[in-house]
Design a protein around this motif. Structure first.
Motif, short mmCIF file in Angstrom:
data_model
loop_
_atom_site.label_atom_id
_atom_site.label_comp_id
_atom_site.label_asym_id
_atom_site.label_seq_id
_atom_site.Cartn_x
_atom_site.Cartn_y
_atom_site.Cartn_z
N GLN A 1 -11.21 2.26 5.89
CA GLN A 1 -11.16 2.60 7.31
C GLN A 1 -9.95 3.45 7.67
N SER A 2 -8.80 3.21 7.04
CA SER A 2 -7.57 3.96 7.37
C SER A 2 -6.83 4.33 6.10
N PRO A 3 -7.36 5.27 5.33
CA PRO A 3 -6.76 5.59 4.02
C PRO A 3 -5.35 6.17 4.11
N ARG A 4 -4.95 6.67 5.29
CA ARG A 4 -3.60 7.24 5.42
C ARG A 4 -2.58 6.20 5.91
N ARG A 5 -3.00 4.97 6.08
CA ARG A 5 -2.11 3.94 6.57
C ARG A 5 -1.26 3.38 5.44
N ARG A 6 -0.03 2.97 5.78
CA ARG A 6 0.86 2.39 4.78
C ARG A 6 0.68 0.87 4.75
N VAL A 7 0.73 0.29 3.57
CA VAL A 7 0.59 -1.15 3.39
C VAL A 7 1.66 -1.63 2.42
N ALA A 8 2.27 -2.79 2.73
CA ALA A 8 3.33 -3.34 1.87
C ALA A 8 3.10 -4.83 1.66
N LEU A 9 3.72 -5.36 0.62
CA LEU A 9 3.60 -6.77 0.26
C LEU A 9 4.99 -7.39 0.12
N VAL A 10 5.15 -8.57 0.73
CA VAL A 10 6.37 -9.37 0.60
C VAL A 10 5.94 -10.80 0.27
N THR A 11 6.56 -11.43 -0.71
CA THR A 11 6.26 -12.82 -1.05
C THR A 11 7.52 -13.66 -0.94
N PHE A 12 7.30 -14.98 -0.80
CA PHE A 12 8.46 -15.86 -0.70
C PHE A 12 8.15 -17.23 -1.28
N HIS B 1 -2.00 -0.18 -7.30
CA HIS B 1 -0.72 -0.85 -7.53
C HIS B 1 -0.64 -2.17 -6.75
N LEU B 2 -1.06 -2.13 -5.48
CA LEU B 2 -1.02 -3.34 -4.66
C LEU B 2 -1.99 -4.40 -5.18
N ILE B 3 -3.18 -3.98 -5.58
CA ILE B 3 -4.15 -4.93 -6.11
C ILE B 3 -3.58 -5.67 -7.32
N GLN B 4 -2.91 -4.95 -8.19
CA GLN B 4 -2.34 -5.57 -9.38
C GLN B 4 -1.22 -6.53 -9.01
N ARG B 5 -0.38 -6.15 -8.04
CA ARG B 5 0.70 -7.04 -7.59
C ARG B 5 0.11 -8.35 -7.05
N VAL B 6 -0.97 -8.24 -6.29
CA VAL B 6 -1.60 -9.43 -5.71
C VAL B 6 -2.17 -10.32 -6.81
N ARG C 1 -5.12 -22.66 -2.59
CA ARG C 1 -4.80 -21.84 -1.41
C ARG C 1 -4.36 -20.45 -1.83
N LEU C 2 -3.58 -20.36 -2.92
CA LEU C 2 -3.13 -19.05 -3.36
C LEU C 2 -4.31 -18.21 -3.84
N GLU C 3 -5.25 -18.83 -4.57
CA GLU C 3 -6.43 -18.09 -5.02
C GLU C 3 -7.24 -17.57 -3.84
N GLY C 4 -7.38 -18.42 -2.81
CA GLY C 4 -8.08 -17.96 -1.60
C GLY C 4 -7.35 -16.83 -0.92
N MET C 5 -6.01 -16.91 -0.93
CA MET C 5 -5.20 -15.87 -0.32
C MET C 5 -5.29 -14.57 -1.11
N GLN C 6 -5.29 -14.67 -2.44
CA GLN C 6 -5.40 -13.46 -3.27
C GLN C 6 -6.73 -12.75 -3.03
N ASP C 7 -7.80 -13.53 -2.95
CA ASP C 7 -9.11 -12.92 -2.69
C ASP C 7 -9.13 -12.27 -1.31
N ALA C 8 -8.53 -12.94 -0.31
CA ALA C 8 -8.50 -12.39 1.05
C ALA C 8 -7.70 -11.09 1.09
N LEU C 9 -6.57 -11.05 0.41
CA LEU C 9 -5.74 -9.84 0.39
C LEU C 9 -6.47 -8.67 -0.27
N GLN C 10 -7.17 -8.94 -1.35
CA GLN C 10 -7.90 -7.87 -2.02
C GLN C 10 -9.00 -7.31 -1.11
#
Length: 640
Positions: A244-255, A302-307, A226-235
Motif C-alpha cells: 500500500q505504501s512502498p515509499r514509507r519508512r519502517v523500523a524495528l526496535v526490540t526490548f 532485511h526487516l523480515i529476516q530481523r523479525v 506470544r512471540l510467534e504470534g507477534m512475528q507472524d503479525a509483523l510479517q
C-alpha cells in the motif's frame, strides 16, 4: 461546532454552590451537593408557535367523555353517538421534573475540520484580525462602525478601517461563518506525504514464550507462543505496508533486559543496556542520531529476516524502548510508534513493577513527559497488550491517550489484524491547538481557569477525532444575557497539514439564549450529550475523581430516562445508554483500598475517552465499546 441544545441555557447551576477561590471558579462537584433551582422541564416540541399545554389533572373515570350537562327545564338532546376516547398526543406530552444535567455542551469534530481537502476556494493568505484583549477574530458576524470594532466577546474597542469589510472569505450561513487562513511558506517547509516513519517496538522478554492453544488448518489444536504470534503479525503488516505504501519508512526496535534498535534492518543494530537504560537524554540523542534512510521497498527482506530471528528472554525494559522509538520517529512529523508488550516494565526508565513496591521518582512522570514530547514532535503512539496479562495499562496507556493513538488488548487470533490497523497511515494533522471563546460571563466547568476562553493542546489528529466541552453562565451575568437575542461562540483551530502547511481555521456562530424553565426534546442533540458524558466520565475516572464521574453519570442517565418516557429511544441513543452503563459499572466497582484499574477496564475507559458520534468512525468505535458493554461486569475495576 455542534451544540447539545438549540439554545444557551443561562440559568443552569451545578449540583453544589459554585465557589470562587483566587479568582478561579472551581468545579461545583468538589463541594457538598445542594438542591439546584435549575428547573429543566423536559417537553416535546410544539407545532407552530402555540404555548405549551398545561399539565392535565387526573380524574377518576374516562376523561375523554363529555361531562353531564346541568339540569334544565327541557331534557337535553340525546347525541347520535358518543365520541371515541381521545388518543394520547405523544407529540405534546410533557413531564415536570427538576433535572440536574447541564445541556450547555459543544462538540468539535476535529478530524473533519482539519481535513481541508474538501474546502477549496475558502483559503486566503491574509492573517486574521484579532482583538487586542481576548484574541477573538473579526468575522462576518462582527459589527464595524465608524472604524471601530467592539469585540463581541470581551467588549474591547478595536481600531478598524474600511478594508476590514472584506474580512469574510469563508462560508456564511446566517448565524455562522467559517474561514480558512493559510500561512505563506518556503520550499523548505514542504514535506513529502509519504516521508513518515512507522516503528514497531516489540517486547521479546521471557514471558513472550507463553503459549496459547489455537486451531490449525488441519483442525487439530496447536500451541503458539506470544512471540510467534507477534512475528507472524509483523510479517503480515510489513507485506501490507509494502503493497500500500512502498515509499514509507519502517523500523524495528526490540526490548528485554536491553534495547536493540534495528532501524530498517540494513545496518548494524544499536544496543542500549545497563546505565544507559536510566539516562533519558542519552537514549534520546542516540536514537535521534540513528538514521532510517531507506523506504520499505528497499528494506522489506532485511526487516523480515530481523523479525524471524527474534527470540524471547530476559526482563522488560519497556520505558527506554518506547523512548528510543519516539525519538527516532520525531524526525518525521506524522510518524507512528506501535508498542507491543505482555508485561509490566521492570527495568530502567518507566519501571512500574519496582515502583509499585517502593517509592521511586523514575516512573510517576516518565510516561506523561514522554507523551507530551511525542505530541510536540508530531508522533502518535499506540499501545497493544495481550489478553490475560497485567501491564499496568492505566499507566502506559497514557502514551496513546495523549498522543492520539489507540489502546488495544489482543489475543493470538486477532493480533495480526490489530497490528495492521495500528500501523495504517491515517494522520490528518499535527500540532493541533483548539481555542474556544464565548462571551465574557461564560465559564467552562471542569477547567482550571475561570475565563471565557479555553485552549486545548490536541497534538496529532486522526480521522474521526471529536472533543466535547461543557460551558455555563456565571450567575451574575444571567439577567444581562437574557436581554440579548444571541451569544457568540468562536472556535480557532491551528494546525499543520501532512505536507506541513500551517493553517488556522476560524468558525464563529451565534446561539439564541433561554432559561431552563422548559427544555424541548426536539432541541436536544443526544449524540453530543452521549459522547460528552462518555468522554467526561472517562477522564474523571482516569484522574481518580470517581465520585464526580458517578454524579455526572447519574444526572445524564436521569435525563435519558425522562426522554425515553416521552418518545421511543433511537438506536444511537441506546448505544449512548450502554456507554453510561459501562462507565457506571466501572466506577461502582472501584476498590477504596487501591483505586487501580485492571488492564481490561483501562482499555474500556481509554476507548470512552475517544468516544465519537462521527459517522466515519461509527462502525469502528461504537461496536468495540458495545462488545465491552456485554462483558462489563467481568472486566470492571478490580484491585491490583
Amino acid at each position: 461546532m455542534e451544540f447539545a441544545y438549540s439554545h444557551v441555557v443561562c440559568n443552569w447551576k451545578p449540583a453544589a454552590k459554585t465557589c470562587e477561590k483566587d479568582g478561579i471558579f472551581l468545579p461545583a462537584t468538589r463541594y457538598p451537593p445542594a438542591e439546584p433551582d435549575y428547573d429543566n422541564t423536559v417537553g416535546v416540541k410544539q407545532h407552530g408557535d402555540l404555548p405549551p399545554l398545561p399539565p392535565r389533572r387526573l380524574r377518576k373515570g374516562p376523561t375523554s367523555l363529555p361531562l353531564p350537562s346541568p339540569p334544565t327545564s327541557q331534557p337535553p338532546h340525546a347525541p347520535h353517538s358518543l365520541p371515541p376516547p381521545v388518543p394520547p398526543r405523544f407529540d405534546k406530552l410533557e413531564i415536570e421534573s427538576k433535572l440536574k444535567a447541564n445541556v450547555n455542551i459543544v462538540s468539535i469534530s476535529v478530524g473533519k475540520l482539519v481535513d481541508i481537502s474538501q474546502d477549496e476556494g475558502m483559503e486566503t493568505l491574509q492573517r486574521p484580525v484579532v482583538c487586542g484583549k481576548c484574541s477573538a477574530a473579526l468575522s462576518c458576524l462582527s459589527t464595524v462602525q465608524t472604524n471601530v470594532w467592539v469585540c463581541e466577546f470581551c467588549g474591547r474597542e478595536n481600531g478598524a478601517d474600511s478594508s476590514l469589510a472584506k474580512v469574510c472569505i469563508g462560508r456564511r450561513t446566517g448565524v455562522r461563518s467559517d474561514d480558512l487562513y493559510l500561512q505563506s511558506r518556503s520550499d523548505d517547509d514542504y514535506q513529502n506525504l509519504e516521508d513518515t516513519l512507522v516503528i514497531f517496538c516489540v517486547d521479546i522478554s521471557g514471558s513472550m514464550c507463553v503459549t496459547t492453544e489455537v486451531p490449525s488448518e488441519s483442525g487439530s489444536p496447536v500451541h503458539i507462543s506470544r512471540l510467534e504470534g507477534m512475528q507472524d503479525a509483523l510479517q503480515q503488516a510489513l507485506a501490507s505496508i509494502l503493497q500500500q505504501s512502498p515509499r514509507r519508512r519502517v523500523a524495528l526496535v526490540t526490548f528485554n533486559d536491553e534495547v536493540v534498535i534495528y532501524g530498517d534492518g540494513t545496518r548494524a543494530p544499536l544496543t542500549l543496556r545497563d546505565w544507559a537504560l536510566v539516562d533519558y537524554d542519552h537514549i534520546w540523542k542516540q536514537a535521534v542520531a540513528y538514521s532510517i534512510p531507506h523506504c520499505i521497498a528497499e528494506t522489506y527482506n532485511h526487516l523480515i529476516q530481523r523479525v524471524k530471528d527474534l527470540m524471547e528472554h530476559g526482563a522488560t525494559s519497556l520505558g527506554p524502548a518506547v523512548l528510543a522509538s519516539v525519538a527516532m520517529a520525531s524526525r518525521y512529523p506524522g510518524s507512528k510508534v506501535v508498542l507491543c508488550t505482555d508485561g509490566q516494565a521492570n527495568i530502567g526508565l518507566g519501571d512500574i513493577e519496582t515502583v509499585s513496591q517502593s517509592s521511586s521518582p523514575l516512573t510517576p512522570n516518565f510516561y506523561q513527559k514522554l507523551a507530551l514530547q511525542a505530541v510536540e514532535k508530531g508522533v502518535i503512539t499506540s499501545v497493544m497488550t495481550f489478553k490475560g496479562t497485567d501491564c499496568c495499562l492505566a499507566d502506559i496507556g497514557r502514551l496513546a491517550d495523549v498522543t492520539g493513538g489507540r489502546v488495544n488488548i489482543v489475543s493470538i487470533g486477532n493480533v495480526a489484524t490489530q497490528v495492521q490497523s495500528l500501523s495504517e497511515d491515517n494522520v490528518l494533522a499535527t500540532g493541533v491547538t483548539a481555542t474556544l471563546l464565548a462571551s465574557d460571563g461564560v465559564y467552562f466547568p471542569y477547567e482550571e481557569e475561570n475565563r471565557h476562553k479555553l485552549t486545548r493542546q490536541i497534538g496529532n489528529v486522526t480521522k474521526g477525532l471529536e472533543i466535547t466541552v461543557q460551558f455555563a453562565v456565571k450567575p451574575e451575568f444571567m439577567d444581562v444575557f437574557l436581554q440579548k437575542d444571541t451569544l457568540p461562540f468562536q472556535l480557532q483551530l491551528s494546525f499543520k497539514t501532512r505536507d506541513q502547511q500551517a493553517v488556522t481555521r476560524i468558525i464563529t456562530e451565534l446561539r439564541p439564549v433561554t432559561t431552563g424553565s422548559r427544555l424541548v426534546v426536539g432541541g436536544l442533540n443526544m449524540a453530543v450529550l452521549g459522547v460528552h458524558c462518555a468522554q467526561l466520565c472517562a477522564s474523571l475516572t482516569m484522574e481518580g475523581r470517581v465520585q464526580e464521574a458517578q454524579e455526572q453519570l447519574k444526572v445524564q442517565q436521569e435525563l435519558l430516562e425522562h426522554i425515553s418516557k416521552l418518545r421511543p429511544m433511537q438506536k444511537e441513543e441506546n448505544i449512548y445508554g450502554n456507554w453510561m452503563e459501562t462507565m457506571t459499572v466501572i466506577c461502582d466497582d472501584i476498590t477504596t483500598e487501591s483505586k487501580m484499574l485492571s488492564d481490561e477496564a483501562a482499555e474500556v475507559v481509554y476507548q470512552m475517552r475517544r468516544a465519537s458520534s462521527n459517522s466515519d468512525s461509527k462502525h469502528s468505535n461504537k461496536p468495540e465499546v458495545q462488545k465491552k458493554t456485554a462483558r462489563k461486569k467481568r472486566v470492571a475495576m478490580e484491585a491490583v
